[in-house]
Design an enzyme around this catalytic site. Structure first.
Site, PDB file in Angstrom:
ATOM      1  CB  THR A  32      -0.940   0.014   1.221  1.00 20.48           C
ATOM      2  OG1 THR A  32      -1.805  -1.125   1.139  1.00 20.48           O
ATOM      3  CG2 THR A  32      -1.766   1.278   1.270  1.00 20.48           C
TER       4      THR A  32
ATOM      5  CB  SER B  23      -6.823  -2.411  -4.683  1.00 22.12           C
ATOM      6  OG  SER B  23      -6.270  -2.890  -3.475  1.00 22.12           O
TER       7      SER B  23
ATOM      8  CG  ASN C 223      -5.005  -5.635  -1.665  1.00 23.64           C
ATOM      9  OD1 ASN C 223      -4.010  -5.209  -1.107  1.00 23.64           O
ATOM     10  ND2 ASN C 223      -6.174  -5.736  -1.054  1.00 23.64           N
TER      11      ASN C 223
ATOM     12  CB  THR D   4      31.237 -43.583  -8.117  1.00 23.36           C
ATOM     13  OG1 THR D   4      31.921 -44.803  -7.805  1.00 23.36           O
ATOM     14  CG2 THR D   4      30.888 -43.546  -9.598  1.00 23.36           C
TER      15      THR D   4
ATOM     16  CB  SER E 175      48.621 -17.896  -0.140  1.00 23.84           C
ATOM     17  OG  SER E 175      49.180 -17.747   1.156  1.00 23.84           O
ATOM     18  CB  SER E 176      49.895 -12.793   1.779  1.00 18.47           C
ATOM     19  OG  SER E 176      49.445 -13.369   2.999  1.00 18.47           O
TER      20      SER E 176
ATOM     21  CE  LYS F  73      46.584 -22.623  -0.633  1.00 18.28           C
ATOM     22  NZ  LYS F  73      45.480 -21.657  -0.810  1.00 18.28           N
TER      23      LYS F  73
END
Length: 377
Positions: free
Chosen positions: A102, A141, A143, A188, A319-320, A325
């Protein structure tokens, strides 16, 4: 402090900024719902969809003699201005306002009425010529207007979703051809199983994504069936004879697609299952991408101490403190987006289930979360 203007509401006289295009109903909603900090203007395609509905309604009401040509033309011009985004700073109701839409509907009604006043040389706040309820909202409306606007917004936002999935499937198809003779060890339960080809792996990915693209497109088309014309509960009370047929014709012309009324207007008012189904398929699509991303994480793991069968492009340092990596950052980002989509779908499912009696009051949350899921996907 700038100049103010006053408007009366049920709780007494209230002050509004002199240049505000919204009115007292919007101001009260602003005070009542400081929830997300995000306004209806930030929700992609929602305000343009709502403005198109107001334009179509004005044209329909003019056609059946319920509005004068001058009033209808002023509403149409104001609605078209709103669709450009020019007046977004005046569309200030919170996305998760608690009034079943509304407040969002009234925010648009008030801005349109004040724009119409300004366009015809009258001061802002003078509703003698075009009134937010009596003229802008005539035959409507919240609605029936809000669920219609949210469906149209989601339809527009999802326009490229199936295409994006189809393009991804095509990319997997290229990988299938590229690795049609590349052997790998099928597994699997993460245990060694039988030999297979990498091309077959990518073929499986292609097939599932193509299937999702097809289902998403089918489901988004269901959003073009809307409850407009049902007004408050589905009876059509307060709209005049001929309005419903006219408003659907004008709205279809504005949207560029045929918009259809719900076969049963009471069903159309009560239920948001079309949104729940689309959300579920968006989640399913994201879950399949999540599975594919996990496969790539596993197959690229190591590369010495684990599987290491696939080398993913090194697009940033991993990575630091561990030089060399490289992390599978793209698959992990895909997984993260899928988690968020799963959360959105859970919220949408709850909101769709929680409709009470003749309407569902939680359409704004459904619209917001569904558009977020589509954007993430």
């Amino acid at each position: 402090m700038g100049q103010m203007r006053t408007e009366e509401d049920v709780l007494g006289e209230r002050e509004l900024p002199a240049d505000a295009l919204y009115g007292i109903n919007t101001l009260r909603a602003l005070e009542n719902f400081p929830i997300t900090g995000r306004t209806i203007a930030t929700l992609p395609e929602f305000v343009p969809a709502l403005a198109m509905i107001k334009e179509a309604a004005a044209l329909a009401n003019k056609e059946i003699g319920a509005l004068s040509a001058q009033k209808a033309e002023a509403i149409v011009e104001a609605s078209q201005e709103i669709r450009t985004g020019k007046h977004d700073t005046h569309l200030i109701v919170d996305l998760l306002e608690g009034s079943g839409g509304t407040s969002s509907n009234m925010n648009l009604n008030e801005v349109i009425a004040n724009l119409a006043a300004r366009l015809t040389g009258k001061p802002i706040g003078d509703y003698a010529f075009v009134h937010p309820n009596d003229h802008v909202n005539l035959g409507q409306s919240a609605n029936d207007v809000i669920p219609t606007a949210m469906k149209l917004a989601v339809f527009r936002v999802s326009e490229g979703t199936s295409l994006a999935l189809t393009q991804l499937a095509a990319a997997f198809s290229e990988k299938k051809k590229e690795h049609s003779q590349t052997l790998r060890l099928g597994r699997t339960c993460l245990q060694d199983a039988v030999p297979m080809l990498f091309g077959q792996t990518f073929g499986g990915y292609e097939a599932v994504i193509e299937r999702h693209a097809k289902h998403v497109e089918e489901l988004r088309r269901q959003l073009l069936v809307v409850p407009l014309g049902g007004t408050a509960v589905g009876t059509g009370l307060n709209s005049r004879p001929g309005y419903k047929q006219a408003v659907f014709r004008h709205l279809s012309a504005l949207v560029g697609n045929e918009i259809k009324p719900a076969t049963d207007p009471f069903d159309g008012m009560q239920n948001l299952d079309a949104c729940a189904r689309l959300s579920a398929e968006i989640r399913n699509s994201a879950s399949s991408l999540w599975k594919i991303a996990n496969d790539l994480v596993v197959l690229s793991s190591g590369p010495v101490g684990a599987v290491g069968e696939v080398t993913l492009p090194a697009i940033q340092a991993g990575s630091s403190i561990m030089p060399g990596k490289i992390n599978p950052v793209v698959p992990m980002a895909v997984c993260q987006a899928a988690f968020a989509i799963a959360g959105n779908d859970a919220a949408i499912a709850i909101a769709c289930q929680q409709g009470l009696l003749e309407i569902n009051c939680y359409g704004m949350l459904v619209c917001d979360r569904l558009i977020d899921s589509i954007t993430l996907l």
